[in-house]
Structure formats: C-alpha cells, structure tokens
Design a protein around this motif. Structure first.
Motif, PDB file in Angstrom:
ATOM      1  N   PHE A   1       1.568   1.083  10.927  1.00  0.00           N
ATOM      2  CA  PHE A   1       2.781   0.828  10.143  1.00  0.00           C
ATOM      3  C   PHE A   1       3.379   2.151   9.712  1.00  0.00           C
ATOM      4  N   VAL A   2       4.667   2.325   9.967  1.00  0.00           N
ATOM      5  CA  VAL A   2       5.396   3.524   9.520  1.00  0.00           C
ATOM      6  C   VAL A   2       6.586   3.044   8.699  1.00  0.00           C
ATOM      7  N   VAL A   3       6.752   3.608   7.504  1.00  0.00           N
ATOM      8  CA  VAL A   3       7.803   3.153   6.595  1.00  0.00           C
ATOM      9  C   VAL A   3       8.543   4.343   6.006  1.00  0.00           C
ATOM     10  N   SER A   4       9.842   4.172   5.809  1.00  0.00           N
ATOM     11  CA  SER A   4      10.669   5.185   5.162  1.00  0.00           C
ATOM     12  C   SER A   4      11.284   4.595   3.908  1.00  0.00           C
ATOM     13  N   PHE A   5      11.177   5.329   2.800  1.00  0.00           N
ATOM     14  CA  PHE A   5      11.762   4.928   1.523  1.00  0.00           C
ATOM     15  C   PHE A   5      13.002   5.767   1.258  1.00  0.00           C
ATOM     16  N   ALA A   6      13.996   5.162   0.612  1.00  0.00           N
ATOM     17  CA  ALA A   6      15.224   5.866   0.245  1.00  0.00           C
ATOM     18  C   ALA A   6      15.476   5.701  -1.251  1.00  0.00           C
ATOM     19  N   ARG A   7      16.127   6.688  -1.831  1.00  0.00           N
ATOM     20  CA  ARG A   7      16.484   6.609  -3.238  1.00  0.00           C
ATOM     21  C   ARG A   7      17.768   5.789  -3.402  1.00  0.00           C
ATOM     22  N   LYS A   8      17.781   4.907  -4.393  1.00  0.00           N
ATOM     23  CA  LYS A   8      18.966   4.127  -4.763  1.00  0.00           C
ATOM     24  C   LYS A   8      19.573   3.389  -3.570  1.00  0.00           C
ATOM     25  N   ASN A   9      18.814   2.428  -3.042  1.00  0.00           N
ATOM     26  CA  ASN A   9      19.287   1.642  -1.907  1.00  0.00           C
ATOM     27  C   ASN A   9      20.138   0.470  -2.400  1.00  0.00           C
ATOM     28  N   SER A  10      21.153   0.805  -3.198  1.00  0.00           N
ATOM     29  CA  SER A  10      22.030  -0.211  -3.792  1.00  0.00           C
ATOM     30  C   SER A  10      23.464   0.280  -3.732  1.00  0.00           C
TER      31      SER A  10
ATOM     32  N   ASN B   1      15.636  12.541  -1.340  1.00  0.00           N
ATOM     33  CA  ASN B   1      16.276  11.245  -1.143  1.00  0.00           C
ATOM     34  C   ASN B   1      15.519  10.318  -0.199  1.00  0.00           C
ATOM     35  N   PHE B   2      14.554  10.849   0.544  1.00  0.00           N
ATOM     36  CA  PHE B   2      13.769  10.038   1.464  1.00  0.00           C
ATOM     37  C   PHE B   2      12.314  10.466   1.415  1.00  0.00           C
ATOM     38  N   CYS B   3      11.436   9.523   1.637  1.00  0.00           N
ATOM     39  CA  CYS B   3      10.023   9.845   1.826  1.00  0.00           C
ATOM     40  C   CYS B   3       9.435   8.875   2.839  1.00  0.00           C
ATOM     41  N   ASN B   4       8.423   9.340   3.569  1.00  0.00           N
ATOM     42  CA  ASN B   4       7.871   8.560   4.674  1.00  0.00           C
ATOM     43  C   ASN B   4       6.356   8.464   4.557  1.00  0.00           C
ATOM     44  N   ARG B   5       5.836   7.319   5.000  1.00  0.00           N
ATOM     45  CA  ARG B   5       4.403   7.097   5.010  1.00  0.00           C
ATOM     46  C   ARG B   5       3.986   6.483   6.346  1.00  0.00           C
ATOM     47  N   SER B   6       2.808   6.863   6.815  1.00  0.00           N
ATOM     48  CA  SER B   6       2.213   6.295   8.022  1.00  0.00           C
ATOM     49  C   SER B   6       0.878   5.681   7.649  1.00  0.00           C
TER      50      SER B   6
ATOM     51  N   LYS C   1     -12.498 -12.798   7.496  1.00  0.00           N
ATOM     52  CA  LYS C   1     -13.904 -12.672   7.111  1.00  0.00           C
ATOM     53  C   LYS C   1     -14.162 -11.427   6.273  1.00  0.00           C
ATOM     54  N   SER C   2     -13.227 -10.491   6.291  1.00  0.00           N
ATOM     55  CA  SER C   2     -13.362  -9.295   5.459  1.00  0.00           C
ATOM     56  C   SER C   2     -11.992  -8.739   5.163  1.00  0.00           C
ATOM     57  N   VAL C   3     -11.908  -7.865   4.166  1.00  0.00           N
ATOM     58  CA  VAL C   3     -10.616  -7.291   3.756  1.00  0.00           C
ATOM     59  C   VAL C   3     -10.223  -6.163   4.706  1.00  0.00           C
ATOM     60  N   MET C   4      -8.979  -5.735   4.583  1.00  0.00           N
ATOM     61  CA  MET C   4      -8.486  -4.600   5.347  1.00  0.00           C
ATOM     62  C   MET C   4      -8.654  -3.310   4.556  1.00  0.00           C
ATOM     63  N   ARG C   5      -9.026  -2.254   5.264  1.00  0.00           N
ATOM     64  CA  ARG C   5      -9.065  -0.912   4.684  1.00  0.00           C
ATOM     65  C   ARG C   5      -7.865  -0.151   5.216  1.00  0.00           C
ATOM     66  N   TRP C   6      -7.099   0.432   4.328  1.00  0.00           N
ATOM     67  CA  TRP C   6      -5.852   1.100   4.686  1.00  0.00           C
ATOM     68  C   TRP C   6      -5.987   2.604   4.490  1.00  0.00           C
ATOM     69  N   VAL C   7      -5.574   3.348   5.492  1.00  0.00           N
ATOM     70  CA  VAL C   7      -5.560   4.808   5.425  1.00  0.00           C
ATOM     71  C   VAL C   7      -4.106   5.256   5.496  1.00  0.00           C
ATOM     72  N   VAL C   8      -3.675   6.026   4.498  1.00  0.00           N
ATOM     73  CA  VAL C   8      -2.270   6.418   4.372  1.00  0.00           C
ATOM     74  C   VAL C   8      -2.113   7.914   4.641  1.00  0.00           C
ATOM     75  N   LYS C   9      -1.102   8.246   5.424  1.00  0.00           N
ATOM     76  CA  LYS C   9      -0.713   9.638   5.622  1.00  0.00           C
ATOM     77  C   LYS C   9       0.659   9.835   4.999  1.00  0.00           C
TER      78      LYS C   9
ATOM     79  N   VAL D   1       0.839  -1.204   0.000  1.00  0.00           N
ATOM     80  CA  VAL D   1       0.000   0.000   0.000  1.00  0.00           C
ATOM     81  C   VAL D   1       0.870   1.249   0.000  1.00  0.00           C
ATOM     82  N   ALA D   2       1.910   1.258   0.830  1.00  0.00           N
ATOM     83  CA  ALA D   2       2.805   2.418   0.868  1.00  0.00           C
ATOM     84  C   ALA D   2       3.444   2.640  -0.491  1.00  0.00           C
ATOM     85  N   TYR D   3       3.860   1.562  -1.149  1.00  0.00           N
ATOM     86  CA  TYR D   3       4.426   1.673  -2.496  1.00  0.00           C
ATOM     87  C   TYR D   3       3.454   2.367  -3.455  1.00  0.00           C
ATOM     88  N   GLU D   4       2.156   2.120  -3.287  1.00  0.00           N
ATOM     89  CA  GLU D   4       1.154   2.708  -4.182  1.00  0.00           C
ATOM     90  C   GLU D   4       1.165   4.229  -4.134  1.00  0.00           C
TER      91      GLU D   4
END
Length: 358
Positions: free
Chosen positions: A137-146, A117-122, A102-110, A76-79
C-alpha cells in the motif's frame, strides 16, 4: 424504483447476499466504528499490529475482504502523520495473498517523504502467524483537502499576492441513475451486507437487460448505484479521518460482481457466481465534502476485459452531485462458458467493437 434486497425477507436474493456474521463492535468515545474495528497497536520503529484479525466479506468465504486491507492500511498510515491538517488524497495498493482471519496483520511503514503540503507512506502487511507478505500500500496525504476551506481563506485575503493560487474547481456529472432516483433517496430500500457495515441501493434496471439497448459497446456502458456505510460520525474527534476510512472500506465492494450486467445479463445469483478477486486498487480523494454514512453515488464502467483481467473505473459523487473521489480497480475474473453464451454480444452479436467471439 430501486430494488430492495432484504436479507431474510426477499428469497430471490437471500443466497446472493448471505446473512452477515455477528460481530461485537462497540464505539469508543470520539472514535468511529471503523477506527475501532481496524485499530492497531504500535510495536515501535513504525511497526504496527492489528488488534483484531481482518475478516472475509462473509462467513465461510476464503480470503480477506479487500476493503479491510485498504482500510486498516490507511489507518496505520494515519498513525504516522502528526499534522491534523493532512488527509489522504490518493492511495495505490496490490493484493498479493488472500489473507486469513486466524491471526492479525503486522504492518511495516516506510516514511517515504514529509513535506510542507504533502507526505507519503509505503506500507507492507504480513500475516503475523506465517510472516507471509499479503498486501502492499502506498498513500499520499495532502494538507487542507477542502475546496470550501480554501475558497473561504482566499476570500478573507485583503490584498492577495498575484502569485497566490486561486482556488477554483469543476466536476463531471454523475450517470443518469443519480437524477432518476435522487428524490427518493431517504426512503430507499437497500441491501445490508459485509457484517452489516455496507448498504447498497440498486436500480431496478440491474434486474433486466432492455435498458442497455442504446449502449452498443460493452466497454462504454455506464452504470451506477447508491451506497453508504453503517457508521456514526457525529461525535468523532477527526471527522475527515473517519470519513476517509469509511469511504475506503466501501470502495472495494460490489461493483465487480455486476460485470454480468455489463455483459447484458440481469443481476442474479446465477450470473454473479463467477470467480473474481481484486488484484490492485487505487483511490483518489478529490475533496473532503462527503459523508459516507449518507448516500453516495458510484458511477462506473468496465473499460477493458482481456487475459482474465477486467479494468473498472469508478467515480464517487456526493448528494450535491459533485465528484469527491475516483477509483480504479483491476480484477481477476474467470467467466464460465455457459454464462458467456447467454451474454449480449457473444459471437460478435453487437458488432466488431461491441461483441466477442467464443
């Protein structure tokens, strides 16, 4: 040798890992199995719903397997991240309620931040049927993690600015089971479980206790096993994304059950029947040089058990022996007295720092 726990053939462990549920998983073109399994649809305003309900790790088990929560959360965060050069470098999560299929999850993203070089989602996950908050869930993305890509780009600079960061790296080395079993990796028997999506190859030492004789302090004992996912990443559109989803799915599996081994007990159905659930879970992706569909090695230890909570530190190594990810998880465990009375170290048997009193 490594132990084969083959479902349906090895009666000793048939009840430890039950036969997986039958699931229809068909690969879409350019998508991994994980991407299809945890696909979501946008409801607008950064709200998403799962296409399929999240599942327990096996049929009949109460609650959602934690790997399903964190994997769909990451997808979801990738989306909400448009730049294809961004990939996750860490996430932190809390399991609040058990979750239901019994039912799907509904996700709310902030969208917490979007930088160069970085972006964050909650994210928060709600059970759609009941509107109960189940997971954060809190996630941080980085550019070029290689590091490989960064070294290549640096080497192509004809006259680098002295202020340009030099891409250097170093890594710890894996626990000794890695070297002991590395040469037989391609021929290893393995356990297949969690809907046939996870494979674990477990060292034979887990079935005995003598090999721990030199490790006196429970919190300093080190363990390790090999794992992989049953996905195919050959033709996916975004291999880094697919790989991170697969590693995330595997990151919550199996090791909490081996707390019995840390207590000096062999791995068996009797010794893994204690209550355990994940409370919180964090992963750091140090580099993208890994393929979870090939064997990876988890080196881990249980550093602290107190107030029914056990803290596990894990390190994931690729086939080259390089550390590519780290994880920390705290689990809620209820250990029965009968089990503890058999444990090595009961009533202070390993000394003041290594034992415990009942």
């Amino acid at each position: 040798m490594l132990i084969c726990i083959s479902i349906g053939r090895c009666s000793r462990f048939h009840s430890l890992f039950t036969v997986p549920m039958s699931l229809e998983i068909t690969n879409f073109e350019g998508m991994s199995l994980m991407e299809k399994r945890f696909a979501v649809v946008s409801k607008g305003n950064d709200v998403f719903e799962g296409v399929h309900p999240l599942e327990p790790f096996q049929e009949g088990t109460r609650g959602t397997y934690g790997g399903e929560f964190v994997t769909q959360a990451l997808l979801v965060a990738y989306e909400t991240v448009e730049d294809p050069e961004f990939s996750p470098h860490s996430f932190h999560s809390y399991f609040l309620k058990a979750g239901s299929n019994k039912s799907v999850m509904r996700w709310v993203v902030k969208r917490t931040s979007d930088g160069r070089n970085f972006c964050n989602r909650s994210l928060q996950a709600y059970q759609s049927e009941t509107n109960v908050l189940c997971f954060e869930f809190v996630v941080s993305f980085a550019r070029k993690n290689s590091i490989k890509q960064r070294k290549l780009e640096y080497s192509q600079l004809s006259n680098p600015d002295p202020k340009t960061a030099v891409p250097i790296d170093f890594s710890s080395k894996p626990q000794y089971f890695f070297d002991k079993y590395y040469d037989s990796l391609d021929d290893l028997p393995y356990v297949s479980h969690t809907h046939d999506l996870l494979h674990h190859a477990i060292p034979e030492e887990y079935m005995s206790t003598g090999w721990q004789a030199e490790q006196k302090i429970i919190g300093e004992k080190s363990f390790g096993f090999f794992f992989r996912t049953a996905d195919d990443l050959k033709n996916v559109q975004n291999k880094t994304k697919a790989a991170s989803l697969n590693l995330t799915f595997a990151s919550d599996s199996f090791y909490l059950a081996t707390l019995c081994v840390a207590l000096g007990l062999p791995l068996s159905r009797e010794n893994t029947s204690f209550f355990r659930v994940s409370l919180d879970h964090a992963v750091w992706f140090h580099d993208d040089d890994y393929d979870p569909t090939e064997w990876l090695f988890l080196d881990y230890n249980f550093s602290r058990l107190s107030n029914n909570r056990v803290l596990c530190h894990g390190r994931v190594y690729n086939r080259k022996g390089s550390l590519v990810a780290s994880l920390v998880q705290e689990g809620l465990v209820y250990l029965p007295r009968q089990m503890l009375e058999r444990a090595n170290g009961a009533n202070g048997g390993n000394g003041a720092n290594g034992g415990f009193k009942l």
